[in-house]
Design a protein around this motif. Structure first.
Motif, mmCIF file in Angstrom:
data_model
loop_
_atom_site.group_PDB
_atom_site.id
_atom_site.type_symbol
_atom_site.label_atom_id
_atom_site.label_comp_id
_atom_site.label_asym_id
_atom_site.label_seq_id
_atom_site.Cartn_x
_atom_site.Cartn_y
_atom_site.Cartn_z
ATOM 1 N N ARG A 134 -10.162 14.260 -30.643
ATOM 2 C CA ARG A 134 -10.075 14.318 -29.182
ATOM 3 C C ARG A 134 -9.009 15.318 -28.741
ATOM 4 N NH1 ARG A 134 -7.990 10.895 -24.963
ATOM 5 N NH2 ARG A 134 -9.503 10.677 -23.279
ATOM 6 N N GLY A 135 -7.836 15.224 -29.361
ATOM 7 C CA GLY A 135 -6.748 16.122 -29.004
ATOM 8 C C GLY A 135 -7.070 17.572 -29.311
ATOM 9 N N ILE A 136 -7.687 17.821 -30.461
ATOM 10 C CA ILE A 136 -8.045 19.177 -30.848
ATOM 11 C C ILE A 136 -9.102 19.742 -29.903
ATOM 12 C CG2 ILE A 136 -9.263 20.507 -32.636
ATOM 13 C CD1 ILE A 136 -7.662 18.825 -34.698
ATOM 14 N N CYS A 137 -10.078 18.920 -29.530
ATOM 15 C CA CYS A 137 -11.121 19.378 -28.610
ATOM 16 C C CYS A 137 -10.538 19.776 -27.258
ATOM 17 C CB CYS A 137 -12.171 18.294 -28.425
ATOM 18 S SG CYS A 137 -13.276 18.083 -29.829
ATOM 19 N N PHE A 138 -9.671 18.955 -26.691
ATOM 20 C CA PHE A 138 -9.048 19.280 -25.406
ATOM 21 C C PHE A 138 -8.257 20.582 -25.506
ATOM 22 C CE2 PHE A 138 -9.311 14.627 -24.230
ATOM 23 C CZ PHE A 138 -10.156 14.819 -23.151
ATOM 24 N N ALA A 139 -7.513 20.740 -26.596
ATOM 25 C CA ALA A 139 -6.695 21.948 -26.766
ATOM 26 C C ALA A 139 -7.567 23.187 -26.953
ATOM 27 C CB ALA A 139 -5.756 21.774 -27.954
ATOM 28 N N LEU A 140 -8.651 23.058 -27.726
ATOM 29 C CA LEU A 140 -9.553 24.187 -27.935
ATOM 30 C C LEU A 140 -10.147 24.661 -26.610
ATOM 31 C CD1 LEU A 140 -11.400 23.020 -31.173
ATOM 32 C CD2 LEU A 140 -10.117 25.151 -30.950
ATOM 33 N N THR A 146 -15.399 27.394 -26.081
ATOM 34 C CA THR A 146 -16.354 26.682 -25.225
ATOM 35 C C THR A 146 -17.628 26.246 -25.932
ATOM 36 O OG1 THR A 146 -17.273 28.806 -24.532
ATOM 37 C CG2 THR A 146 -15.545 27.859 -23.147
ATOM 38 N N ASN A 147 -17.908 26.785 -27.115
ATOM 39 C CA ASN A 147 -19.178 26.505 -27.804
ATOM 40 C C ASN A 147 -18.943 25.447 -28.881
ATOM 41 O OD1 ASN A 147 -21.792 26.628 -28.672
ATOM 42 N ND2 ASN A 147 -21.770 28.803 -29.185
ATOM 43 N N ILE A 148 -18.785 24.199 -28.449
ATOM 44 C CA ILE A 148 -18.310 23.128 -29.333
ATOM 45 C C ILE A 148 -19.372 22.053 -29.539
ATOM 46 C CG2 ILE A 148 -16.624 21.244 -29.541
ATOM 47 C CD1 ILE A 148 -14.648 23.010 -27.997
ATOM 48 N N ALA A 149 -19.490 21.603 -30.789
ATOM 49 C CA ALA A 149 -20.284 20.419 -31.126
ATOM 50 C C ALA A 149 -19.381 19.444 -31.865
ATOM 51 C CB ALA A 149 -21.487 20.799 -31.985
ATOM 52 N N ILE A 150 -19.606 18.152 -31.647
ATOM 53 C CA ILE A 150 -18.811 17.112 -32.303
ATOM 54 C C ILE A 150 -19.752 16.213 -33.082
ATOM 55 C CG2 ILE A 150 -17.159 15.229 -32.001
ATOM 56 C CD1 ILE A 150 -16.514 16.456 -29.229
ATOM 57 N N ALA A 151 -19.484 16.047 -34.370
ATOM 58 C CA ALA A 151 -20.313 15.197 -35.222
ATOM 59 C C ALA A 151 -19.533 13.968 -35.650
ATOM 60 C CB ALA A 151 -20.780 15.971 -36.447
ATOM 61 N N GLU A 164 -15.905 14.128 -21.635
ATOM 62 C CA GLU A 164 -14.589 14.357 -21.035
ATOM 63 C C GLU A 164 -14.171 15.823 -21.030
ATOM 64 O OE1 GLU A 164 -11.347 11.373 -21.778
ATOM 65 O OE2 GLU A 164 -12.673 10.819 -23.440
ATOM 66 N N LEU A 165 -14.851 16.645 -21.813
ATOM 67 C CA LEU A 165 -14.449 18.041 -21.942
ATOM 68 C C LEU A 165 -14.949 18.877 -20.760
ATOM 69 C CD1 LEU A 165 -15.153 18.619 -25.749
ATOM 70 C CD2 LEU A 165 -12.957 18.163 -24.659
ATOM 71 N N ASP A 166 -14.149 19.872 -20.393
ATOM 72 C CA ASP A 166 -14.526 20.766 -19.296
ATOM 73 C C ASP A 166 -15.388 21.911 -19.800
ATOM 74 O OD1 ASP A 166 -13.047 19.251 -17.461
ATOM 75 O OD2 ASP A 166 -11.204 20.327 -17.948
ATOM 76 N N THR A 167 -16.387 21.574 -20.595
ATOM 77 C CA THR A 167 -17.345 22.557 -21.096
ATOM 78 C C THR A 167 -18.566 21.790 -21.579
ATOM 79 O OG1 THR A 167 -17.633 24.454 -22.569
ATOM 80 C CG2 THR A 167 -16.512 22.530 -23.486
ATOM 81 N N ASN A 168 -19.649 22.497 -21.830
ATOM 82 C CA ASN A 168 -20.858 21.853 -22.338
ATOM 83 C C ASN A 168 -20.727 21.672 -23.847
ATOM 84 O OD1 ASN A 168 -22.219 21.693 -19.841
ATOM 85 N ND2 ASN A 168 -22.827 23.851 -20.013
ATOM 86 N N ALA A 169 -20.472 20.459 -24.265
ATOM 87 C CA ALA A 169 -20.324 20.159 -25.688
ATOM 88 C C ALA A 169 -21.477 19.263 -26.139
ATOM 89 C CB ALA A 169 -18.987 19.473 -25.942
#
Length: 278
Positions: A134-140, A146-151, A164-169
């Motif tokens: 979560r912390g790494i995603c917010f910082a990134l 902006t081109n993030i996927a979470i598995a 929660e992220l300010d991008t399309n994940a």
């Protein structure tokens, strides 16, 4: 008066933070000391009160106090507030204590230290959906990725972070991520897989990993985790967790002293302690 700093946690004897910060303070000839403090969960408020009475200038926080410290602080940095966790506390000029979280930004700095800043538009996979993820995603996202996927094993937890992220994940299962692995330019392993005492070594199969990929792991002990070792065998560029540890500490140090210390000053000292090579 000599300034003093600390790291609090339970357990605390494994922490390399005192070695790192005291090395920086010695090199910079600061009249200061950094101590490890073993604080049980039930004693957190009492310990914090005592630390304030004794005039602590700042401190780091590790497991299990990163969330429970929040209501005891006077102020929170916006990123720490969004993350819901604090790993660094600074005494302000007015005597109040403000909480920050340097974990995520420390990771981003370590990644860019290793591979540069030109990858912000590349496809990036985060493995895991815990507090570190979560912390790494917010910082990134804050730093322009902006081109993030979470598995994650439980996809709903990954989706919760995406929301929660300010991008399309995008949220993926571990099986979906393993199948699509070759499509990702950067892969970041944020689970406990690979820790010396973890029950499992790999969070997912690396069969489809591209040899042009950049693979990072936030675990730094062991330095070369099974995940990184297998990625390296497949030709990928690997980034160990030591850089994240150093840069999260350097950010904390800069909040206390207004000086960003040099990573190279402590890298060899920490490597020697970990028994590894860069």
């Amino acid at each position: 008066m000599k300034k003093w700093y600390a790291v609090i946690g339970n357990p605390i004897e494994h922490s390399l933070s005192p070695l790192m910060h005291n090395t920086w303070m010695t090199v910079e000839e600061r009249d200061a000391a950094y101590l490890p403090l073993h604080v049980l969960p039930e004693n957190l408020e009492q310990a914090f009160t005592g630390m304030k009475v004794l005039g602590i200038s700042g401190f780091n926080i590790t497991i299990p106090h990163k969330e429970t410290i929040l209501p005891l602080l006077d102020e929170l940095d916006p990123l720490a507030k969004k993350m819901g966790a604090v790993n660094t506390v600074v005494r302000l000029e007015n005597g109040q204590y403000k909480g920050y979280n340097t974990d995520g930004l420390g990771f981003v700095k370590s990644l860019e230290d290793a591979v540069g800043t030109q990858h912000k538009n590349k496809r990036l996979l985060i493995i895991g959906a815990g507090g570190a993820s979560r912390g790494i995603c917010f910082a990134l996202v804050q730093e322009g990725y902006t081109n993030i996927a979470i598995a994650n094993r439980t996809v709903s937890k990954a989706q919760a972070i995406c929301n929660e992220l300010d991008t399309n994940a995008e949220a993926l299962s571990l099986d979906e991520a393993a199948t699509q692995l070759g499509e990702f330019d950067i892969i970041v392993q944020t689970t406990s897989a690979g820790l010396n005492h973890s029950e499992f070594a790999l969070p997912l199969s690396l069969e489809n990993l591209s040899k042009t990929a950049i693979v990072a792991d936030i675990v730094y002990n062991p330095l070369m985790t099974p995940f990184l070792a297998q990625s390296k065998e497949k030709g990928a560029t690997v980034v160990t967790g030591l850089g994240m540890f150093i840069h999260q500490g350097a950010l904390a140090y800069s909040y206390w002293t207004d000086v960003y210390p040099k990573a190279a000053v402590v890298e060899d000292v920490l490597l020697a302690n970990l028994g590894g090579n860069k």
